[in-house]
Design a protein around this motif. Structure first.
Motif, PDB file in Angstrom:
ATOM      1  N   ALA A 163      14.003  17.795  -1.152  1.00 52.03           N
ATOM      2  CA  ALA A 163      13.261  19.054  -1.234  1.00 52.03           C
ATOM      3  C   ALA A 163      12.928  19.424  -2.674  1.00 52.03           C
ATOM      4  O   ALA A 163      11.868  19.991  -2.951  1.00 52.03           O
ATOM      5  N   ALA A 164      13.809  19.104  -3.627  1.00 51.19           N
ATOM      6  CA  ALA A 164      13.577  19.450  -5.029  1.00 51.19           C
ATOM      7  C   ALA A 164      12.381  18.714  -5.611  1.00 51.19           C
ATOM      8  O   ALA A 164      11.809  19.149  -6.612  1.00 51.19           O
ATOM      9  N   PHE A 165      11.974  17.610  -4.960  1.00 51.64           N
ATOM     10  CA  PHE A 165      10.912  16.762  -5.481  1.00 51.64           C
ATOM     11  C   PHE A 165       9.653  16.787  -4.614  1.00 51.64           C
ATOM     12  O   PHE A 165       8.746  15.987  -4.843  1.00 51.64           O
ATOM     13  N   CYS A 166       9.589  17.668  -3.643  1.00 49.53           N
ATOM     14  CA  CYS A 166       8.488  17.662  -2.672  1.00 49.53           C
ATOM     15  C   CYS A 166       7.774  19.005  -2.608  1.00 49.53           C
ATOM     16  O   CYS A 166       8.376  20.045  -2.873  1.00 49.53           O
ATOM     17  N   LYS A 167       6.497  18.937  -2.230  1.00 46.16           N
ATOM     18  CA  LYS A 167       5.775  20.137  -1.833  1.00 46.16           C
ATOM     19  C   LYS A 167       6.035  20.332  -0.352  1.00 46.16           C
ATOM     20  O   LYS A 167       5.537  19.593   0.492  1.00 46.16           O
ATOM     21  N   ARG A 168       6.831  21.311  -0.029  1.00 51.39           N
ATOM     22  CA  ARG A 168       7.274  21.490   1.358  1.00 51.39           C
ATOM     23  C   ARG A 168       6.129  21.934   2.255  1.00 51.39           C
ATOM     24  O   ARG A 168       5.313  22.767   1.879  1.00 51.39           O
ATOM     25  N   LYS A 169       6.096  21.361   3.463  1.00 50.91           N
ATOM     26  CA  LYS A 169       5.151  21.776   4.490  1.00 50.91           C
ATOM     27  C   LYS A 169       5.920  22.395   5.647  1.00 50.91           C
ATOM     28  O   LYS A 169       7.016  21.955   5.984  1.00 50.91           O
ATOM     29  N   GLU A 170       5.345  23.408   6.240  1.00 53.53           N
ATOM     30  CA  GLU A 170       6.011  24.122   7.326  1.00 53.53           C
ATOM     31  C   GLU A 170       6.336  23.169   8.474  1.00 53.53           C
ATOM     32  O   GLU A 170       5.513  22.354   8.885  1.00 53.53           O
TER      33      GLU A 170
END
Length: 271
Positions: A163-170
């Motif tokens: 998660a620290a390295f990603c653009k989160r998607k719903e």
């Protein structure tokens, strides 16, 4: 309904002048130019179901991208011996379909894949990248220590929440399994990171590289990138490395008999 044949397309492109893979209104994309060429050959709405192994971002290159389409079997029979050559004549010089192969209908370019492999190239020489490689190689002005880079890489291999390295998607998971992450020096002195995983979330590879570069040039400790794995949201401390240094070089698939099983397992995991 007419019988159809599923086709695997192996695709390469220079991402510099593309706004990524996916079709976007009023933007030049790889899928857009591919679909335009297919439509000119077969007519509108004949090539259906274009599905790609991994949607690359704007500026990212590929030498090993894979996608699939479905064509009426009669159309495929008429074009089989000339489709690659005809697509080469219709597509721009910065995108190429290198091979077209009939595959079972259970093949899914995205969900049947077992891994995606990327390389990221960095020149830390005082003069920068060689001119002929300037569009696929990042110039890093600080000297890089390969041992420190590898120490940072070792702490990121395995099944983790990135998660620290990603653009989160719903409603999408950021859990991924990195099976390979290593660094090497090419004969010309360029540092190359190879990263392989079952799949990647948006901006993940460039974020991992960006974090490791701060270790390689001495600004961060080798343990720092791995410590970020405890976070459950994107870290503002991680800089995303520029797109042009990144190339998708390979996509792996299960044995033909396992296409459907692999696709179903991947769909469950991503959900």
């Amino acid at each position: 309904m007419d019988e159809t044949t599923r086709l695997r397309l192996d695709v390469s492109y220079d991402g510099r002048d593309f706004s990524g893979w996916a079709v976007q209104p009023s933007r030049r994309t790889v899928a857009g130019v591919l679909l335009e060429a297919l439509e000119r050959l077969t007519g509108p709405d004949v090539a259906l179901g274009l599905t790609v192994a991994g949607r690359t971002d704007a500026g990212v290159h590929a030498t090993g991208q894979v996608c699939h389409i479905d064509l009426p079997t009669a159309t495929w029979s008429a074009l089989e011996s000339s489709l690659v050559r005809r697509l080469a004549a219709l597509m721009p010089p910065d995108a190429r379909v290198r091979a077209v192969t009939p595959v079972p209908s259970t093949f899914d370019a995205r969900f049947s894949a077992t891994f995606r492999r990327y390389e990221y190239r960095i020149a830390d020489t005082t003069f920068g990248p060689e001119p002929l490689r300037r569009h696929d190689t990042l110039w890093w002005v600080r000297p890089l220590d390969l041992d420190r880079l590898q120490q940072a890489a070792d702490g990121l291999v395995g099944l983790h929440d990135f998660a620290a390295f990603c653009k989160r998607k719903e409603h999408a998971t950021t859990v991924r399994a990195i099976t390979r992450l290593d660094w090497r020096r090419e004969a010309d002195g360029v540092a190359v990171a190879t990263v392989q995983a079952d799949a990647f979330c948006q901006a993940m590879v460039r974020s991992l590289v960006g974090a490791m570069l701060t270790v390689g040039d001495g600004r961060r400790a080798p343990e720092w990138p791995a410590k970020l794995l405890s976070l459950r949201e994107r870290s503002s401390e991680v800089t995303v490395a520029p797109a042009h240094g990144l190339t998708l070089i390979a996509v792996g698939y299960a044995a033909e008999a396992d296409y459907a099983e692999r696709a179903e397992a991947t769909r469950r995991l991503r959900a």
